[in-house]
Design a protein around this motif. Sequence first.
Motif, PDB file in Angstrom:
ATOM      1  N   GLY A 103      -0.922  -6.464 -10.784  1.00  0.00           N
ATOM      2  CA  GLY A 103      -2.018  -7.171 -11.414  1.00  0.00           C
ATOM      3  C   GLY A 103      -2.768  -8.050 -10.430  1.00  0.00           C
ATOM      4  N   TRP A 104      -2.022  -8.734  -9.577  1.00  0.00           N
ATOM      5  CA  TRP A 104      -2.650  -9.585  -8.558  1.00  0.00           C
ATOM      6  C   TRP A 104      -3.471  -8.761  -7.571  1.00  0.00           C
ATOM      7  CZ3 TRP A 104      -1.560  -9.832  -3.200  1.00  0.00           C
ATOM      8  CH2 TRP A 104      -2.179 -10.888  -2.530  1.00  0.00           C
ATOM      9  N   ALA A 105      -3.029  -7.538  -7.301  1.00  0.00           N
ATOM     10  CA  ALA A 105      -3.709  -6.672  -6.333  1.00  0.00           C
ATOM     11  C   ALA A 105      -4.711  -5.737  -6.990  1.00  0.00           C
ATOM     12  CB  ALA A 105      -2.671  -5.861  -5.552  1.00  0.00           C
ATOM     13  N   ARG A 106      -5.174  -6.088  -8.158  1.00  0.00           N
ATOM     14  CA  ARG A 106      -6.080  -5.192  -8.890  1.00  0.00           C
ATOM     15  C   ARG A 106      -7.327  -4.836  -8.084  1.00  0.00           C
ATOM     16  NH1 ARG A 106      -7.039  -3.364 -13.902  1.00  0.00           N
ATOM     17  NH2 ARG A 106      -9.196  -2.790 -14.302  1.00  0.00           N
ATOM     18  N   ARG A 107      -7.882  -5.806  -7.390  1.00  0.00           N
ATOM     19  CA  ARG A 107      -9.099  -5.543  -6.614  1.00  0.00           C
ATOM     20  C   ARG A 107      -8.856  -4.424  -5.598  1.00  0.00           C
ATOM     21  NH1 ARG A 107     -13.779  -8.199  -5.529  1.00  0.00           N
ATOM     22  NH2 ARG A 107     -13.083  -9.996  -6.753  1.00  0.00           N
ATOM     23  N   TRP A 108      -7.677  -4.446  -4.961  1.00  0.00           N
ATOM     24  CA  TRP A 108      -7.371  -3.386  -3.989  1.00  0.00           C
ATOM     25  C   TRP A 108      -7.315  -2.035  -4.683  1.00  0.00           C
ATOM     26  CZ3 TRP A 108      -3.878   0.473  -3.297  1.00  0.00           C
ATOM     27  CH2 TRP A 108      -3.820   1.055  -2.028  1.00  0.00           C
ATOM     28  N   PHE A 109      -6.703  -1.984  -5.855  1.00  0.00           N
ATOM     29  CA  PHE A 109      -6.619  -0.716  -6.581  1.00  0.00           C
ATOM     30  C   PHE A 109      -7.996  -0.236  -7.007  1.00  0.00           C
ATOM     31  CE2 PHE A 109      -2.174  -1.839  -6.849  1.00  0.00           C
ATOM     32  CZ  PHE A 109      -1.525  -0.613  -6.858  1.00  0.00           C
ATOM     33  N   VAL A 110      -8.866  -1.151  -7.405  1.00  0.00           N
ATOM     34  CA  VAL A 110     -10.222  -0.783  -7.788  1.00  0.00           C
ATOM     35  C   VAL A 110     -10.952  -0.141  -6.618  1.00  0.00           C
ATOM     36  CG1 VAL A 110     -12.476  -1.709  -8.429  1.00  0.00           C
ATOM     37  CG2 VAL A 110     -10.435  -2.459  -9.636  1.00  0.00           C
ATOM     38  N   ASP A 111     -10.706  -0.678  -5.418  1.00  0.00           N
ATOM     39  CA  ASP A 111     -11.421  -0.195  -4.237  1.00  0.00           C
ATOM     40  C   ASP A 111     -10.778   1.020  -3.584  1.00  0.00           C
ATOM     41  OD1 ASP A 111     -13.235  -2.245  -4.543  1.00  0.00           O
ATOM     42  OD2 ASP A 111     -12.179  -3.600  -3.179  1.00  0.00           O
ATOM     43  N   HIS A 112      -9.455   1.174  -3.705  1.00  0.00           N
ATOM     44  CA  HIS A 112      -8.756   2.192  -2.919  1.00  0.00           C
ATOM     45  C   HIS A 112      -7.934   3.196  -3.723  1.00  0.00           C
ATOM     46  CE1 HIS A 112      -9.308  -1.276  -0.145  1.00  0.00           C
ATOM     47  NE2 HIS A 112      -9.559  -0.335   0.740  1.00  0.00           N
ATOM     48  N   ALA A 113      -7.721   2.943  -4.986  1.00  0.00           N
ATOM     49  CA  ALA A 113      -6.854   3.845  -5.752  1.00  0.00           C
ATOM     50  C   ALA A 113      -7.464   4.119  -7.119  1.00  0.00           C
ATOM     51  CB  ALA A 113      -5.456   3.233  -5.907  1.00  0.00           C
TER      52      ALA A 113
ATOM     53  N   THR B 139      -3.618   5.059 -11.731  1.00  0.00           N
ATOM     54  CA  THR B 139      -2.461   4.642 -10.940  1.00  0.00           C
ATOM     55  C   THR B 139      -2.146   3.179 -11.203  1.00  0.00           C
ATOM     56  OG1 THR B 139      -3.006   6.224  -9.192  1.00  0.00           O
ATOM     57  CG2 THR B 139      -1.531   4.409  -8.607  1.00  0.00           C
ATOM     58  N   TRP B 140      -3.173   2.371 -11.246  1.00  0.00           N
ATOM     59  CA  TRP B 140      -2.969   0.947 -11.529  1.00  0.00           C
ATOM     60  C   TRP B 140      -2.362   0.747 -12.907  1.00  0.00           C
ATOM     61  CZ3 TRP B 140      -4.548  -2.466 -15.250  1.00  0.00           C
ATOM     62  CH2 TRP B 140      -4.325  -3.825 -14.980  1.00  0.00           C
ATOM     63  N   ARG B 141      -2.841   1.490 -13.881  1.00  0.00           N
ATOM     64  CA  ARG B 141      -2.323   1.342 -15.249  1.00  0.00           C
ATOM     65  C   ARG B 141      -0.849   1.694 -15.323  1.00  0.00           C
ATOM     66  NH1 ARG B 141      -7.025   4.193 -18.918  1.00  0.00           N
ATOM     67  NH2 ARG B 141      -8.765   2.877 -18.278  1.00  0.00           N
ATOM     68  N   TRP B 142      -0.466   2.789 -14.672  1.00  0.00           N
ATOM     69  CA  TRP B 142       0.935   3.215 -14.712  1.00  0.00           C
ATOM     70  C   TRP B 142       1.836   2.163 -14.077  1.00  0.00           C
ATOM     71  CZ3 TRP B 142       3.464   6.653 -17.471  1.00  0.00           C
ATOM     72  CH2 TRP B 142       2.777   7.723 -18.036  1.00  0.00           C
TER      73      TRP B 142
END
Length: 209
Positions: free
Chosen positions: A109-119, A123-126
């Motif tokens: 959750g804290w790294a959501r911005r990274w997931f938005v930009d790179h993944a 994947t983030w939801r799982w």
Amino acid sequence: MTAWYLIRSFGMLAWVAFSLTVALGATAAVGGRSAAAVDRRTVRQLLHRGTAVVGLVALVVHLVLVVLDSYVDVNLAGALVPFTAGWEALAVGLGTLGAYAILLAALVGWARRWFVDHAAERTWRWLHGAAYVGWGLSLVHAILAGTDSSSSWAIATYVAGSALVALALVVRVVGRARRTVVRRADGTFDPYRPATLPAGSRQLEEVSR
């Protein structure tokens, strides 16, 4: 015994806070496309994060007190390595696994911005969904390890927290919004307007997490 009561209190506080966190997270994306609906989703997101912080702080205090307490045989290794504690190894081990799952969800959750930009969003939801696993394991841990789990107040707390999460999941499945909504990189929402799409936002056809 004072330390044990503190251990139990902080453990219960952590579970209640995580119950609220899971329920708020499950319903965070439910709603319409109006500005008011988007505002309500944003408020639920902020409350979701706030209760998560409370739960994590209570969890850390709970863990430290368990290790320091002499009433039970749980050293640092026993608390961190599942099923190796000298006291109630199964119950403590499930609690350890639950804590790791919750920690994973918090970090993702804290790294959501990274997931938005790179993944991928999926994947983030799982990964963030590990919170459900952690919440369930922590409930079993609380029931098995709690010396007062058979008391009326403990049973009422378990039932109320479980009912809240179950209701939130029903609301998520039945009432989730499959509408065009912008979720900002920080996890908050904006109505989608093609001419004014904010920088760093992503258009999501389905905003439920």
